[in-house]
Design a protein around this motif. Structure first.
Motif, PDB file in Angstrom:
ATOM      1  N   ALA A  50      36.131  51.719  25.366  1.00 27.19           N
ATOM      2  CA  ALA A  50      34.779  52.086  24.940  1.00 27.19           C
ATOM      3  C   ALA A  50      33.731  51.268  25.677  1.00 27.19           C
ATOM      4  N   ALA A  51      34.014  49.991  25.921  1.00 25.60           N
ATOM      5  CA  ALA A  51      33.077  49.158  26.673  1.00 25.60           C
ATOM      6  C   ALA A  51      32.884  49.689  28.084  1.00 25.60           C
ATOM      7  N   LEU A  52      33.984  50.101  28.731  1.00 21.25           N
ATOM      8  CA  LEU A  52      33.889  50.670  30.079  1.00 21.25           C
ATOM      9  C   LEU A  52      33.084  51.962  30.063  1.00 21.25           C
ATOM     10  N   ASP A  53      33.274  52.776  29.046  1.00 17.92           N
ATOM     11  CA  ASP A  53      32.526  54.021  28.939  1.00 17.92           C
ATOM     12  C   ASP A  53      31.023  53.750  28.820  1.00 17.92           C
ATOM     13  N   ARG A  54      30.629  52.751  28.028  1.00 21.29           N
ATOM     14  CA  ARG A  54      29.210  52.421  27.897  1.00 21.29           C
ATOM     15  C   ARG A  54      28.635  51.923  29.216  1.00 21.29           C
ATOM     16  N   CYS A  55      29.426  51.158  29.955  1.00 17.93           N
ATOM     17  CA  CYS A  55      28.951  50.659  31.256  1.00 17.93           C
ATOM     18  C   CYS A  55      28.715  51.806  32.233  1.00 17.93           C
ATOM     19  N   CYS A  82      28.119  46.216  35.682  1.00 18.89           N
ATOM     20  CA  CYS A  82      29.326  46.146  36.511  1.00 18.89           C
ATOM     21  C   CYS A  82      30.196  44.957  36.127  1.00 18.89           C
ATOM     22  N   ILE A  83      29.584  43.833  35.778  1.00 20.71           N
ATOM     23  CA  ILE A  83      30.353  42.654  35.364  1.00 20.71           C
ATOM     24  C   ILE A  83      31.131  42.960  34.090  1.00 20.71           C
ATOM     25  N   VAL A  84      30.473  43.591  33.120  1.00 17.95           N
ATOM     26  CA  VAL A  84      31.168  43.950  31.886  1.00 17.95           C
ATOM     27  C   VAL A  84      32.255  44.982  32.176  1.00 17.95           C
ATOM     28  N   GLY A  85      31.963  45.957  33.044  1.00 17.88           N
ATOM     29  CA  GLY A  85      32.964  46.964  33.385  1.00 17.88           C
ATOM     30  C   GLY A  85      34.173  46.367  34.089  1.00 17.88           C
ATOM     31  N   ILE A  86      33.946  45.428  34.995  1.00 19.46           N
ATOM     32  CA  ILE A  86      35.069  44.756  35.664  1.00 19.46           C
ATOM     33  C   ILE A  86      35.930  44.023  34.647  1.00 19.46           C
ATOM     34  N   GLN A  87      35.266  43.342  33.716  1.00 20.90           N
ATOM     35  CA  GLN A  87      36.003  42.617  32.687  1.00 20.90           C
ATOM     36  C   GLN A  87      36.843  43.575  31.835  1.00 20.90           C
ATOM     37  N   LEU A 112      26.846  44.551  47.562  1.00 27.29           N
ATOM     38  CA  LEU A 112      27.325  44.030  46.277  1.00 27.29           C
ATOM     39  C   LEU A 112      26.526  42.793  45.877  1.00 27.29           C
ATOM     40  N   PRO A 113      26.169  42.660  44.603  1.00 25.45           N
ATOM     41  CA  PRO A 113      25.534  41.416  44.149  1.00 25.45           C
ATOM     42  C   PRO A 113      26.508  40.244  44.251  1.00 25.45           C
ATOM     43  N   PRO A 114      26.020  39.038  44.492  1.00 21.95           N
ATOM     44  CA  PRO A 114      26.917  37.881  44.614  1.00 21.95           C
ATOM     45  C   PRO A 114      27.825  37.685  43.400  1.00 21.95           C
ATOM     46  N   LYS A 115      27.306  37.911  42.200  1.00 19.35           N
ATOM     47  CA  LYS A 115      28.131  37.720  41.002  1.00 19.35           C
ATOM     48  C   LYS A 115      29.276  38.720  40.953  1.00 19.35           C
ATOM     49  N   VAL A 116      29.011  39.948  41.337  1.00 14.61           N
ATOM     50  CA  VAL A 116      30.061  40.975  41.334  1.00 14.61           C
ATOM     51  C   VAL A 116      31.121  40.644  42.378  1.00 14.61           C
ATOM     52  N   LEU A 117      30.693  40.240  43.576  1.00 15.08           N
ATOM     53  CA  LEU A 117      31.653  39.879  44.614  1.00 15.08           C
ATOM     54  C   LEU A 117      32.487  38.676  44.182  1.00 15.08           C
ATOM     55  N   GLU A 118      31.856  37.692  43.583  1.00 15.71           N
ATOM     56  CA  GLU A 118      32.583  36.519  43.099  1.00 15.71           C
ATOM     57  C   GLU A 118      33.651  36.917  42.086  1.00 15.71           C
ATOM     58  N   LEU A 119      33.292  37.777  41.159  1.00 16.61           N
ATOM     59  CA  LEU A 119      34.237  38.202  40.134  1.00 16.61           C
ATOM     60  C   LEU A 119      35.402  38.981  40.744  1.00 16.61           C
ATOM     61  N   CYS A 120      35.115  39.833  41.723  1.00 16.20           N
ATOM     62  CA  CYS A 120      36.170  40.605  42.382  1.00 16.20           C
ATOM     63  C   CYS A 120      37.128  39.698  43.143  1.00 16.20           C
ATOM     64  N   ILE A 121      36.604  38.685  43.833  1.00 21.82           N
ATOM     65  CA  ILE A 121      37.470  37.762  44.578  1.00 21.82           C
ATOM     66  C   ILE A 121      38.390  37.000  43.628  1.00 21.82           C
ATOM     67  N   LEU A 122      37.823  36.481  42.556  1.00 24.28           N
ATOM     68  CA  LEU A 122      38.633  35.717  41.607  1.00 24.28           C
ATOM     69  C   LEU A 122      39.669  36.594  40.912  1.00 24.28           C
ATOM     70  N   LEU A 123      39.304  37.825  40.600  1.00 21.27           N
ATOM     71  CA  LEU A 123      40.250  38.726  39.942  1.00 21.27           C
ATOM     72  C   LEU A 123      41.428  39.045  40.849  1.00 21.27           C
ATOM     73  N   HIS A 124      41.164  39.409  42.100  1.00 25.03           N
ATOM     74  CA  HIS A 124      42.256  39.765  43.009  1.00 25.03           C
ATOM     75  C   HIS A 124      43.073  38.548  43.416  1.00 25.03           C
ATOM     76  N   ASN A 125      42.473  37.380  43.398  1.00 26.51           N
ATOM     77  CA  ASN A 125      43.267  36.176  43.636  1.00 26.51           C
ATOM     78  C   ASN A 125      44.205  35.899  42.458  1.00 26.51           C
ATOM     79  N   LYS A 126      43.741  36.167  41.252  1.00 25.59           N
ATOM     80  CA  LYS A 126      44.566  35.927  40.068  1.00 25.59           C
ATOM     81  C   LYS A 126      45.777  36.854  40.035  1.00 25.59           C
TER      82      LYS A 126
END
Length: 305
Positions: A50-55, A82-87, A112-126
């Motif tokens: 539901a959170a993704l749908d709202r985003c 986008c940050i909430v959707g990524i989460q 891409l905004p810096p925050k979104v890119l940062e989140l994507c890098i950390l996610l794919h590294n994890k």
């Protein structure tokens, strides 16, 4: 995965820092309302779908092009959505969809905004898939519009330590460290030290032995090859025996034909012609055939064995 990624602690109120929704355009005001609802569904109710749908609804409600203060507020709202959707995607273990989902709202990686890119890098590294971010991070860092951002140095370090070094791209990492003006002298020295250590560890890694599945497949193919050779040997012996007996069926009596069939059965079924231990028996059997031929047929007509 929520607590392992940046932005989770600030989703409720720290991510969106725009103007009062009452002064926003109707589309931006609806997006701000959907953002608050999505953050509540993500953090409090743990309803990630539901959170993704709202985003998604919030991003679609934002105007494509805006002017003045409304443009800045819309971009900040889109970034927060986008940050909430990524989460939410990460919580549903749908991390493979993160990058395509984000790029549908920003078209090219350089935007891409810096925050979104940062989140994507950390996610794919994890999730141990840094290769996904290799081209995306490189394109973003090469864009001249991004090199003047305050967070450019942080993104350089993230791309260096979480993308290039895990992939073993040491030459590209060295070139990036030496040519990045956003890093201080101390940061460059520290990056060079870590790069040297990682390169030594990379070179000292032993070759990985083949896994058990690969070994089992090799053993199976080897065994199959041996069986195939054995079957071909038996078929060759059988073909020669049938060819030898085919010309004699017209002149050999019925009982002798049965005897020959019985002996052939012993050779094919009870005896492995490919085995060395069977050679003396085959030799004696051949001599018996010669003696039977001499006893049955005259010297003028003796068919070949």
């Amino acid at each position: 995965m929520k607590n392992d990624l940046p932005g989770a602690s600030g989703i409720g109120g720290g991510v969106w820092r725009g103007s009062d929704p009452a002064w926003l355009s109707p589309g931006a005001s609806r997006a701000a309302s959907l953002l608050e609802e999505a953050a509540d569904l993500l953090v409090v109710h743990l309803d990630f779908a539901a959170a993704l749908d709202r985003c998604e609804k919030g991003c679609r409600s934002l105007p494509g092009e805006a002017d003045g203060e409304d443009a800045g507020s819309s971009e900040e709202l889109r970034c927060s959505l986008c940050i909430v959707g990524i989460q939410a995607l990460a919580e549903m273990n749908r991390w493979r969809e993160v990058l395509p989902w984000v790029l549908q709202y920003y078209q090219v990686p350089a935007c891409l905004p810096p925050k979104v890119l940062e989140l994507c890098i950390l996610l794919h590294n994890k999730v141990k898939e840094p290769r996904v971010m290799l081209d995306v991070g490189s394109d973003w860092l090469r864009a001249s519009a991004n090199q003047h951002l305050p967070t450019y140095g942080l993104l350089v370090q993230l791309h260096l330590f979480h993308v290039l070094l895990p992939l073993g791209h040491f030459a590209e990492a060295q070139e990036m460290v030496e040519g990045c003006k956003a890093l201080s002298k101390e940061q460059r020295l520290e990056a060079c030290r870590i790069l040297k250590e990682k390169r030594q560890l990379w070179l000292q890694q032993p070759e990985e032995p083949p896994d058990s599945e690969a070994q089992a497949e090799i053993a199976w193919k080897t065994q199959l090859g041996l069986v195939s050779k054995k079957v071909l040997t038996i078929l060759a012996q059988l073909g020669r025996a049938l060819g030898s007996l085919a010309g004699q069926f017209g002149s050999i009596p019925y009982k002798m034909a049965l005897l020959a069939a019985f002996v052939l059965f012993l050779i094919v079924v009870k005896l492995d012609p490919a085995s060395p231990t069977s050679l003396p028996f085959v030799y004696r059997l051949t001599r018996l055939f010669h003696q039977a031929r001499s006893a049955v047929f005259s010297s003028h007509y003796r068919p070949p064995i």
